[in-house]
Design a protein around this motif. Structure first.
Motif, PDB file in Angstrom:
ATOM      1  N   THR A 180       0.832  -1.209   0.000  1.00  6.79           N
ATOM      2  CA  THR A 180       0.000   0.000   0.000  1.00  6.79           C
ATOM      3  C   THR A 180       0.866   1.260   0.000  1.00  6.79           C
ATOM      4  OG1 THR A 180      -0.125  -0.264   2.402  1.00  6.79           O
ATOM      5  CG2 THR A 180      -2.037  -1.008   1.121  1.00  6.79           C
ATOM      6  N   ALA A 181       2.087   1.161   0.507  1.00  2.00           N
ATOM      7  CA  ALA A 181       3.056   2.262   0.463  1.00  2.00           C
ATOM      8  C   ALA A 181       4.438   1.627   0.499  1.00  2.00           C
ATOM      9  CB  ALA A 181       2.857   3.182   1.670  1.00  2.00           C
ATOM     10  N   ASP A 182       5.497   2.402   0.352  1.00  4.14           N
ATOM     11  CA  ASP A 182       6.841   1.825   0.387  1.00  4.14           C
ATOM     12  C   ASP A 182       7.128   1.300   1.793  1.00  4.14           C
ATOM     13  OD1 ASP A 182       9.520   1.227   0.421  1.00  4.14           O
ATOM     14  OD2 ASP A 182      10.121   2.972  -0.774  1.00  4.14           O
ATOM     15  N   PRO A 183       7.237  -0.031   1.965  1.00 10.27           N
ATOM     16  CA  PRO A 183       7.395  -0.597   3.313  1.00 10.27           C
ATOM     17  C   PRO A 183       8.692  -0.159   4.004  1.00 10.27           C
ATOM     18  CG  PRO A 183       7.579  -2.311   1.620  1.00 10.27           C
ATOM     19  CD  PRO A 183       7.204  -1.044   0.917  1.00 10.27           C
ATOM     20  N   ARG A 184       9.670   0.319   3.212  1.00 13.30           N
ATOM     21  CA  ARG A 184      10.907   0.796   3.840  1.00 13.30           C
ATOM     22  C   ARG A 184      10.687   2.152   4.505  1.00 13.30           C
ATOM     23  NH1 ARG A 184      13.886  -0.931  -1.573  1.00 13.30           N
ATOM     24  NH2 ARG A 184      11.917  -0.029  -2.212  1.00 13.30           N
ATOM     25  N   GLU A 185       9.683   2.891   4.022  1.00  9.50           N
ATOM     26  CA  GLU A 185       9.421   4.216   4.589  1.00  9.50           C
ATOM     27  C   GLU A 185       8.203   4.227   5.498  1.00  9.50           C
ATOM     28  OE1 GLU A 185       9.297   7.008   1.317  1.00  9.50           O
ATOM     29  OE2 GLU A 185      11.296   6.324   0.697  1.00  9.50           O
ATOM     30  N   VAL A 186       7.221   3.395   5.200  1.00  7.49           N
ATOM     31  CA  VAL A 186       5.979   3.373   5.983  1.00  7.49           C
ATOM     32  C   VAL A 186       5.835   1.981   6.621  1.00  7.49           C
ATOM     33  CG1 VAL A 186       3.472   3.771   5.880  1.00  7.49           C
ATOM     34  CG2 VAL A 186       4.991   4.921   4.238  1.00  7.49           C
ATOM     35  N   PRO A 187       6.205   1.862   7.901  1.00  4.08           N
ATOM     36  CA  PRO A 187       6.210   0.532   8.531  1.00  4.08           C
ATOM     37  C   PRO A 187       4.836  -0.150   8.547  1.00  4.08           C
ATOM     38  CG  PRO A 187       7.270   2.173   9.946  1.00  4.08           C
ATOM     39  CD  PRO A 187       6.660   2.924   8.806  1.00  4.08           C
ATOM     40  N   SER A 188       3.759   0.642   8.525  1.00  2.00           N
ATOM     41  CA  SER A 188       2.426   0.029   8.574  1.00  2.00           C
ATOM     42  C   SER A 188       1.926  -0.400   7.184  1.00  2.00           C
ATOM     43  CB  SER A 188       1.426   1.020   9.191  1.00  2.00           C
ATOM     44  OG  SER A 188       1.386   2.179   8.379  1.00  2.00           O
ATOM     45  N   ALA A 189       2.759  -0.227   6.159  1.00  2.00           N
ATOM     46  CA  ALA A 189       2.343  -0.587   4.790  1.00  2.00           C
ATOM     47  C   ALA A 189       1.998  -2.077   4.727  1.00  2.00           C
ATOM     48  CB  ALA A 189       3.472  -0.278   3.816  1.00  2.00           C
ATOM     49  N   GLN A 190       0.962  -2.390   3.964  1.00  2.00           N
ATOM     50  CA  GLN A 190       0.508  -3.783   3.882  1.00  2.00           C
ATOM     51  C   GLN A 190       0.649  -4.321   2.468  1.00  2.00           C
ATOM     52  OE1 GLN A 190      -3.127  -4.712   5.772  1.00  2.00           O
ATOM     53  NE2 GLN A 190      -2.066  -4.251   7.687  1.00  2.00           N
ATOM     54  N   LYS A 191       0.941  -5.596   2.389  1.00  2.56           N
ATOM     55  CA  LYS A 191       1.025  -6.227   1.065  1.00  2.56           C
ATOM     56  C   LYS A 191      -0.382  -6.405   0.508  1.00  2.56           C
ATOM     57  CE  LYS A 191       1.519 -10.366  -0.327  1.00  2.56           C
ATOM     58  NZ  LYS A 191       1.812 -11.751  -0.004  1.00  2.56           N
ATOM     59  N   ILE A 192      -0.540  -6.131  -0.767  1.00  2.00           N
ATOM     60  CA  ILE A 192      -1.852  -6.240  -1.406  1.00  2.00           C
ATOM     61  C   ILE A 192      -1.938  -7.604  -2.095  1.00  2.00           C
ATOM     62  CG2 ILE A 192      -3.386  -5.193  -3.125  1.00  2.00           C
ATOM     63  CD1 ILE A 192      -1.712  -2.579  -2.721  1.00  2.00           C
ATOM     64  N   GLU A 193      -3.060  -8.309  -1.884  1.00  2.00           N
ATOM     65  CA  GLU A 193      -3.216  -9.651  -2.468  1.00  2.00           C
ATOM     66  C   GLU A 193      -3.558  -9.590  -3.956  1.00  2.00           C
ATOM     67  OE1 GLU A 193      -2.879 -12.687  -0.775  1.00  2.00           O
ATOM     68  OE2 GLU A 193      -2.084 -11.358   0.778  1.00  2.00           O
ATOM     69  N   PHE A 194      -4.427  -8.630  -4.315  1.00  2.25           N
ATOM     70  CA  PHE A 194      -4.908  -8.575  -5.692  1.00  2.25           C
ATOM     71  C   PHE A 194      -5.107  -7.135  -6.144  1.00  2.25           C
ATOM     72  CE2 PHE A 194      -7.953  -8.235  -9.036  1.00  2.25           C
ATOM     73  CZ  PHE A 194      -7.566  -9.231  -9.916  1.00  2.25           C
ATOM     74  N   LEU A 195      -4.706  -6.834  -7.340  1.00  2.00           N
ATOM     75  CA  LEU A 195      -4.956  -5.516  -7.933  1.00  2.00           C
ATOM     76  C   LEU A 195      -5.478  -5.711  -9.349  1.00  2.00           C
ATOM     77  CD1 LEU A 195      -1.620  -3.703  -6.986  1.00  2.00           C
ATOM     78  CD2 LEU A 195      -3.894  -2.913  -6.320  1.00  2.00           C
ATOM     79  N   THR A 196      -6.420  -4.869  -9.742  1.00  2.00           N
ATOM     80  CA  THR A 196      -6.810  -4.886 -11.157  1.00  2.00           C
ATOM     81  C   THR A 196      -5.714  -4.161 -11.947  1.00  2.00           C
ATOM     82  OG1 THR A 196      -7.957  -2.782 -11.030  1.00  2.00           O
ATOM     83  CG2 THR A 196      -9.287  -4.751 -10.590  1.00  2.00           C
ATOM     84  N   TYR A 197      -5.723  -4.346 -13.261  1.00  2.00           N
ATOM     85  CA  TYR A 197      -4.730  -3.662 -14.097  1.00  2.00           C
ATOM     86  C   TYR A 197      -4.798  -2.151 -13.872  1.00  2.00           C
ATOM     87  CZ  TYR A 197      -4.493  -8.103 -16.669  1.00  2.00           C
ATOM     88  OH  TYR A 197      -4.332  -9.420 -17.009  1.00  2.00           O
ATOM     89  N   ASP A 198      -6.012  -1.616 -13.782  1.00  2.00           N
ATOM     90  CA  ASP A 198      -6.143  -0.167 -13.628  1.00  2.00           C
ATOM     91  C   ASP A 198      -5.590   0.309 -12.283  1.00  2.00           C
ATOM     92  OD1 ASP A 198      -7.191   0.251 -16.132  1.00  2.00           O
ATOM     93  OD2 ASP A 198      -9.265  -0.072 -15.475  1.00  2.00           O
ATOM     94  N   GLU A 199      -5.863  -0.478 -11.228  1.00  2.00           N
ATOM     95  CA  GLU A 199      -5.328  -0.104  -9.913  1.00  2.00           C
ATOM     96  C   GLU A 199      -3.799  -0.138  -9.927  1.00  2.00           C
ATOM     97  OE1 GLU A 199      -8.985  -1.772  -7.102  1.00  2.00           O
ATOM     98  OE2 GLU A 199      -7.369  -3.105  -7.694  1.00  2.00           O
ATOM     99  N   MET A 200      -3.254  -1.176 -10.564  1.00  2.00           N
ATOM    100  CA  MET A 200      -1.784  -1.292 -10.629  1.00  2.00           C
ATOM    101  C   MET A 200      -1.210  -0.151 -11.453  1.00  2.00           C
ATOM    102  SD  MET A 200       0.842  -3.068  -9.626  1.00  2.00           S
ATOM    103  CE  MET A 200       2.114  -1.834  -9.660  1.00  2.00           C
ATOM    104  N   MET A 201      -1.926   0.207 -12.521  1.00  2.00           N
ATOM    105  CA  MET A 201      -1.474   1.294 -13.393  1.00  2.00           C
ATOM    106  C   MET A 201      -1.360   2.588 -12.598  1.00  2.00           C
ATOM    107  SD  MET A 201      -0.522   1.565 -16.364  1.00  2.00           S
ATOM    108  CE  MET A 201      -0.061   2.868 -17.435  1.00  2.00           C
ATOM    109  N   GLU A 202      -2.400   2.852 -11.799  1.00  3.44           N
ATOM    110  CA  GLU A 202      -2.414   4.069 -11.002  1.00  3.44           C
ATOM    111  C   GLU A 202      -1.203   4.103 -10.070  1.00  3.44           C
ATOM    112  OE1 GLU A 202      -5.893   5.486  -8.308  1.00  3.44           O
ATOM    113  OE2 GLU A 202      -6.714   4.713 -10.197  1.00  3.44           O
ATOM    114  N   MET A 203      -0.935   2.949  -9.436  1.00  2.00           N
ATOM    115  CA  MET A 203       0.191   2.896  -8.501  1.00  2.00           C
ATOM    116  C   MET A 203       1.520   3.038  -9.232  1.00  2.00           C
ATOM    117  SD  MET A 203      -1.042   0.037  -5.795  1.00  2.00           S
ATOM    118  CE  MET A 203       0.209   0.483  -4.590  1.00  2.00           C
ATOM    119  N   ALA A 204       1.632   2.399 -10.394  1.00  2.00           N
ATOM    120  CA  ALA A 204       2.898   2.457 -11.144  1.00  2.00           C
ATOM    121  C   ALA A 204       3.170   3.890 -11.600  1.00  2.00           C
ATOM    122  CB  ALA A 204       2.852   1.509 -12.337  1.00  2.00           C
TER     123      ALA A 204
END
Ligand code: ASP
Ligand code: MG
Length: 254
Positions: A180-204
């Motif tokens: 959900t955020a860079d885990p090296r900078e945000v310790p509470s960041a969580q791993k995401i199980e599933f993303l749609t292509y559009d969601e991944m696109m937005e993040m990329a």
């Protein structure tokens, strides 16, 4: 028997021991009965080092010569990967972008793939070999080498998966998946199980470096299922695809 593409990033191939570990992942996939096409980045910081060397010699090296130079990084990684597999009696062959049939436009340094002729790869797979393809590169109609822009080996992997009709494109990297955020900078960041292509696109596009935006675009266009996972352990990573079936069936049941 499934055909899968497994891509390994530079950190996962930084030294011979890491190449050996990546190769044993591929060996496992082969032993499970899969046909495997491997796509490699250059080892560690090779691309940066080559660029620095060119810039030591010339303030503004020509884009064509830079491509001639940079393609060597992935070629070293691909041949060492094949050698590591052969050491464990896994039949394998390394292929440059040209040998793998990856044709691009002549826009050196930022070339777009215009077509892939997968005949050679299919022939190698047919003979029971693992094909190891250099990421990040292709060839122009005239036969000159090109590169796809920094981080471009993700795009090579997804485009090859599409051209080969692969069941899955695994991006094996130095993180466990997309967070959900860079885990090296945000310790509470969580791993995401599933993303749609559009969601991944937005993040990329917002700067999540784990997957190159053009790779996501290509995956969406050809509906290639992608998994981003660690190359160092067996965690199941983050899936990227159409709507998750899992969630649909949960809501249907309500
Ligand atoms: N080796 C290239 C780079 O460092 C391509 C890649 O790793 O995807 O940008
Ligand atoms: Mg990358």
């Amino acid at each position: 028997m499934a055909l899968i593409v497994q891509k390994f990033g530079g950190t996962s191939l930084a030294d011979p021991e890491r190449i050996r570990r990546a190769a044993s992942r591929v060996q496992k996939a082969v032993q499970q009965g899969n046909q495997v096409v491997v796509v490699v980045s250059a080892m560690g910081h090779t691309t940066d080092r080559l660029l620095a060397q060119a810039e030591e010699l010339c303030e503004r090296p020509s884009a064509r010569e830079l491509d001639m130079l940079l393609v060597t990084g992935e070629q070293v990684a691909a041949s060492l990967f094949a050698i590591a597999l052969q050491a464990h009696d896994v039949p394998s062959v390394s292929l440059t972008g040209a040998l793998a049939g990856i044709r691009t436009e002549a826009d050196h340094g930022n070339a777009q793939i215009c077509k892939i002729d997968p005949a050679r790869i299919h022939a190698e797979l047919q003979q029971g070999k693992v094909a190891i393809v250099t990421g990040f590169q292709g060839v122009t109609e005239q036969g000159d080498p090109t590169t796809l822009g920094r981080g471009g080996s993700d795009t090579s992997a997804v485009a090859l998966a599409a051209a080969l009709g692969a069941e899955l494109c695994e991006i094996c990297t130095d993180v466990d998946g997309v967070y959900t955020a860079d885990p090296r900078e945000v310790p509470s960041a969580q791993k995401i199980e599933f993303l749609t292509y559009d969601e991944m696109m937005e993040m990329a596009v917002l700067g999540a470096v784990v997957l190159h935006p053009r790779a996501v675009e290509t995956a969406k266009l050809h509906r290639v299922p992608v998994i981003v996972r660690s190359s160092f352990h067996d965690g199941h990573g983050t899936q990227i695809g159409m709507e998750p079936k899992r969630l649909q069936s949960v809501s249907e049941g309500v």
